[in-house]
Motif scaffolding. Structure first.
Motif, PDB file in Angstrom:
ATOM      1  N   GLY A  96       9.891  -0.140   4.964  1.00 44.43           N
ATOM      2  CA  GLY A  96       8.864  -1.237   4.920  1.00 44.43           C
ATOM      3  C   GLY A  96       7.504  -0.605   4.597  1.00 44.43           C
ATOM      4  O   GLY A  96       6.507  -0.996   4.033  1.00 44.43           O
ATOM      5  N   SER A  97       7.324   0.406   5.261  1.00 44.49           N
ATOM      6  CA  SER A  97       5.951   1.212   5.235  1.00 44.49           C
ATOM      7  C   SER A  97       5.824   1.747   3.586  1.00 44.49           C
ATOM      8  O   SER A  97       4.582   1.431   3.444  1.00 44.49           O
ATOM      9  N   LEU A  98       6.917   2.088   3.264  1.00 51.92           N
ATOM     10  CA  LEU A  98       6.553   2.731   1.619  1.00 51.92           C
ATOM     11  C   LEU A  98       6.593   1.417   0.753  1.00 51.92           C
ATOM     12  O   LEU A  98       5.729   1.464  -0.220  1.00 51.92           O
ATOM     13  N   ARG A  99       6.997   0.257   1.130  1.00 54.78           N
ATOM     14  CA  ARG A  99       6.985  -0.970   0.185  1.00 54.78           C
ATOM     15  C   ARG A  99       5.395  -1.393   0.369  1.00 54.78           C
ATOM     16  O   ARG A  99       4.812  -1.700  -0.570  1.00 54.78           O
ATOM     17  N   ALA A 100       4.824  -1.490   1.599  1.00 53.80           N
ATOM     18  CA  ALA A 100       3.282  -1.916   1.870  1.00 53.80           C
ATOM     19  C   ALA A 100       2.385  -0.884   1.470  1.00 53.80           C
ATOM     20  O   ALA A 100       1.494  -1.566   1.074  1.00 53.80           O
ATOM     21  N   GLY A 102       2.974   2.360   0.049  1.00 51.03           N
ATOM     22  CA  GLY A 102       3.225   3.591  -0.815  1.00 51.03           C
ATOM     23  C   GLY A 102       3.526   4.627  -0.151  1.00 51.03           C
ATOM     24  O   GLY A 102       3.456   4.750   1.001  1.00 51.03           O
ATOM     25  N   GLN A 103       3.932   5.877  -1.004  1.00 50.62           N
ATOM     26  CA  GLN A 103       4.297   7.106  -0.435  1.00 50.62           C
ATOM     27  C   GLN A 103       3.096   7.618   0.033  1.00 50.62           C
ATOM     28  O   GLN A 103       2.192   8.177  -0.958  1.00 50.62           O
ATOM     29  N   GLN A 104       2.919   8.055   1.089  1.00 47.98           N
ATOM     30  CA  GLN A 104       1.793   8.814   1.780  1.00 47.98           C
ATOM     31  C   GLN A 104       1.847  10.257   1.759  1.00 47.98           C
ATOM     32  O   GLN A 104       0.764  11.147   1.662  1.00 47.98           O
ATOM     33  N   THR A 105       2.981  10.959   1.852  1.00 50.63           N
ATOM     34  CA  THR A 105       3.315  12.127   2.072  1.00 50.63           C
ATOM     35  C   THR A 105       4.565  12.586   1.196  1.00 50.63           C
ATOM     36  O   THR A 105       5.482  11.854   0.994  1.00 50.63           O
ATOM     37  N   PRO A 106       4.151  13.736   0.360  1.00 47.04           N
ATOM     38  CA  PRO A 106       5.078  14.308  -0.532  1.00 47.04           C
ATOM     39  C   PRO A 106       6.431  14.810   0.131  1.00 47.04           C
ATOM     40  O   PRO A 106       6.158  15.289   1.342  1.00 47.04           O
ATOM     41  N   GLY A 126      12.311  16.333   3.252  1.00 47.83           N
ATOM     42  CA  GLY A 126      12.028  14.830   2.945  1.00 47.83           C
ATOM     43  C   GLY A 126      13.192  13.912   2.340  1.00 47.83           C
ATOM     44  O   GLY A 126      13.180  12.892   1.584  1.00 47.83           O
ATOM     45  N   TRP A 127      14.406  14.354   3.183  1.00 54.87           N
ATOM     46  CA  TRP A 127      15.429  13.613   2.910  1.00 54.87           C
ATOM     47  C   TRP A 127      15.393  11.957   3.070  1.00 54.87           C
ATOM     48  O   TRP A 127      15.925  11.251   2.243  1.00 54.87           O
ATOM     49  N   ARG A 128      14.706  11.459   4.144  1.00 55.58           N
ATOM     50  CA  ARG A 128      14.619  10.370   4.868  1.00 55.58           C
ATOM     51  C   ARG A 128      13.663   9.523   3.631  1.00 55.58           C
ATOM     52  O   ARG A 128      14.132   8.379   3.260  1.00 55.58           O
ATOM     53  N   ARG A 129      12.501  10.123   3.248  1.00 56.60           N
ATOM     54  CA  ARG A 129      11.790   9.454   2.438  1.00 56.60           C
ATOM     55  C   ARG A 129      12.446   9.122   0.749  1.00 56.60           C
ATOM     56  O   ARG A 129      12.377   8.328   0.313  1.00 56.60           O
TER      57      ARG A 129
END
Length: 375
Positions: A96-100, A102-106, A126-129
């Motif tokens: 939900g955070s990524l959808r709203a 975007g990706q903040q941390t590489p 970064g497996w979860r991201r």
């Protein structure tokens, strides 16, 4: 009267404005730049371009440049992951955070070069991201989620790669002692470290000595029970340390625990904890606290307990060893030092075997072709 001489008219353009880049009086503006000035200008431009290129290459080499990489080009099995389970509620929140926002941390990856299956980068952290971005793209098919921001780093060998993965998870997620111990065991058996003590000291260098000692105790549990535990991350610290002490004092006790686990239905984490607690209490000759909901279950003799319902999906035992005789999870990737200069990687779920190292050359390829024909 004398005849007057007729004068011709003045040139109409004599006092007109001079053409662009020209002087009416033929001044310096009418001359082109000297050759030496042109050479100096071109050299300055080329030098600035080379300097900029060097800065960018240095930033990329140090892992300071964020790049966008296609999701399908990242091999998430490049390292053995230290996370055994993923909380679906936490994953949903991340999606939900990524959808709203975007990706903040590489994420962090390492360049692999072009491989047979198109994987150009191996996942370090970064497996979860990465998993969340893949879910988003699969659900929406939105091109905005087809790539992921990543830092392409160059770790100092396999040790540096494993340390980078562990350090990020220590910061971002609360790993259990069992998960920490398991990654140390797996890294040792993949040849990353020369001893278990060195693996613990390197992977958890920032942990306190007491914490490393507890992780080392859980290593005993991983080596003895990893393939048979269904809910290893639920093992409480006190219970895990007690079992580790019992295994160290009485090696045969580990075999008794394995036999009891295989003979007992354990549909929940609480049920498995009750079995382990009862076994340890019997070994120590004293009762240990058992969760209230499992008092009745633990009181029933193991031989009389009903087997798990047929419709309940069997949980897959986790890999404990790299020996060929042991079972390997379909989604896991293991690597071993097959011979001098040759490392062998195997991913059952992808039906892929990789050979890497200094001894991988045309001679080895011809030998493999001959062996496959004879097989």
């Amino acid at each position: 009267m004398a005849k007057r001489k007729r004068l011709s008219p003045a040139q109409p353009t004599y006092l007109s404005t001079a053409p662009e880049n020209k002087s009416a009086l033929g001044g310096p503006g009418s001359l082109s730049a000297p050759p030496i000035a042109q050479v100096a200008s071109e050299a300055a431009t080329e030098g600035a371009l080379q300097e900029l290129t060097a800065v960018l290459e240095t930033a990329r080499a140090k892992g300071l440049m964020i790049e966008e990489i296609a999701l399908g080009a990242i091999d998430e099995t490049h390292l053995v992951r230290d996370r055994l389970e993923q909380d679906e509620e936490e994953m949903g929140a991340l999606v939900g955070s990524l959808r709203a926002r975007g990706q903040q941390t590489p994420i962090e990856v390492v360049a692999l070069g072009q491989t047979a299956d198109g994987k150009t980068h191996g996942l370090i952290s970064g497996w979860r991201r990465l998993t969340a971005m893949r879910r988003l793209y699969a659900d929406s098919n939105d091109p905005a989620f087809a790539t992921i921001k990543a830092l392409v780093i160059q770790p100092d060998g396999a040790e540096g790669a494993y340390v980078a993965m562990v350090e990020e998870n220590e910061i971002r997620v609360n790993l259990s002692h069992y998960e920490r111990a398991r990654i140390a065991v797996r890294a040792l058996r993949e040849g990353v470290y020369s001893s278990q003590k060195y693996a613990l000291q390197s992977l958890f260098a920032n942990a306190t000595r007491a914490k490393r000692s507890k992780i080392g105790s859980f290593v005993t549990l991983v080596e003895a029970l990893d393939e048979d535990l269904l809910f290893p991350t639920a093992i409480r610290e006190k219970l895990g340390l007690g079992l580790a002490r019992a295994f160290a004092n009485t090696p045969g006790f580990a075999d008794e625990v394995v036999a009891a686990l295989r003979a007992t239905a354990r549909p929940t984490a609480e049920a498995e904890q009750a079995v382990l607690s009862q076994l340890l209490a019997a070994y120590e000759g004293s009762e240990m606290p058992v969760p209230a909901g499992d008092q009745a279950a633990s009181a029933v003799p193991m031989s009389e307990r009903a087997p798990a319902p047929a419709e309940q999906p069997a949980l897959t035992p986790r890999v404990r060893s790299l020996d060929p005789a042991d079972r390997i999870g379909a989604d896991e990737r293991v690597t071993i030092q097959a011979a001098a200069g040759v490392r062998l990687g195997f991913t059952p779920g992808q039906q892929r075997i990789e050979l890497t190292g200094t001894a991988v050359d045309t001679t080895l390829m011809e030998d493999l072709k001959a062996w496959l024909r004879r097989r």
